[in-house]
Design an enzyme around this catalytic site. Structure first.
Site, PDB file in Angstrom:
ATOM      1  N   TYR A  60      19.732 -34.286  29.069  1.00  0.00           N
ATOM      2  CA  TYR A  60      18.917 -33.197  28.420  1.00  0.00           C
ATOM      3  C   TYR A  60      17.510 -33.231  29.012  1.00  0.00           C
ATOM      4  CZ  TYR A  60      22.182 -35.244  25.110  1.00  0.00           C
ATOM      5  OH  TYR A  60      23.829 -35.580  24.168  1.00  0.00           O
ATOM      6  N   HIS A  64      22.313 -33.115  15.651  1.00  0.00           N
ATOM      7  CA  HIS A  64      21.030 -33.116  15.309  1.00  0.00           C
ATOM      8  C   HIS A  64      20.138 -32.007  16.133  1.00  0.00           C
ATOM      9  CE1 HIS A  64      22.741 -37.447  17.373  1.00  0.00           C
ATOM     10  NE2 HIS A  64      22.690 -37.402  15.938  1.00  0.00           N
TER      11      HIS A  64
END
Length: 187
Positions: A136, A66
């Protein structure tokens, strides 16, 4: 003051492995997870605007690859809270000498490593254990219209996944394979 992070370069410019120092005793340990001043040395200078956590249940699962297109391109700081993953970043920067090259690191709750992934890279991982939790830190909010992806099994990338792939999402399987004319993404 003692450093709490050891910043390690990788073969891909800007991509850094961060080893978090643990201070421990019989009770356990303390590990500084983030420090803007110290991590600026790794290139992490933009403010954190979003923090996400994932849980991946099955060993062998691949998530990714991604990225977000400019102007929503983001830096990411990826860490494992539980389990172990093979974390992979692919250089997509249009003027990079390492365009389409990838680098991987084993990140785990045990080794206390993180990966700083600058804008212009695709990111993904394969779980090496069941029930992996990742955290993240992002420098840009998720922008659905700017999302991009590469197929993690694309032979053009040639990523060497260590385990048989047990699962991946329909969305990730649908990411196209690269053609020979791929030129990267501009900042």
């Amino acid at each position: 003051m003692a450093k709490r992070f050891f910043i390690n370069s990788t073969p891909l410019a800007g991509l850094k492995r961060i080893d978090r120092q643990r201070i421990g005793d019989e009770r356990g340990f303390l590990s500084r997870f983030f420090c803007a001043d110290e991590l600026a040395e790794a290139g992490f200078t933009r403010p954190i605007v979003q923090i996400n956590q994932t849980l991946t249940r099955q060993r062998g699962t691949i998530r990714g690859m991604h990225f977000q297109q400019p102007p929503h391109a983001e830096d990411k700081f990826v860490s494992v809270l539980k389990g172990e993953v093979l974390d992979v970043a692919v250089d997509l920067r249009v003027d990079s000498k390492t365009l389409l090259q990838w680098h991987c690191e084993r990140l785990s709750a045990e080794n206390g490593r993180s990966l700083f992934i600058p804008a212009g890279f695709a990111h993904g991982f394969q779980t090496l254990t069941d029930d992996c939790e990742l955290l993240y830190l992002h420098t840009a909010a998720y922008a659905p219209g700017a999302e991009g992806g590469l197929n993690a099994l694309d032979p053009t990338l040639g990523i060497t996944w260590p385990l048989e792939v047990t699962d991946t999402s329909a969305r990730d399987r649908a990411h196209p394979w690269l053609d020979a004319n791929y030129k990267g993404i501009a900042e």
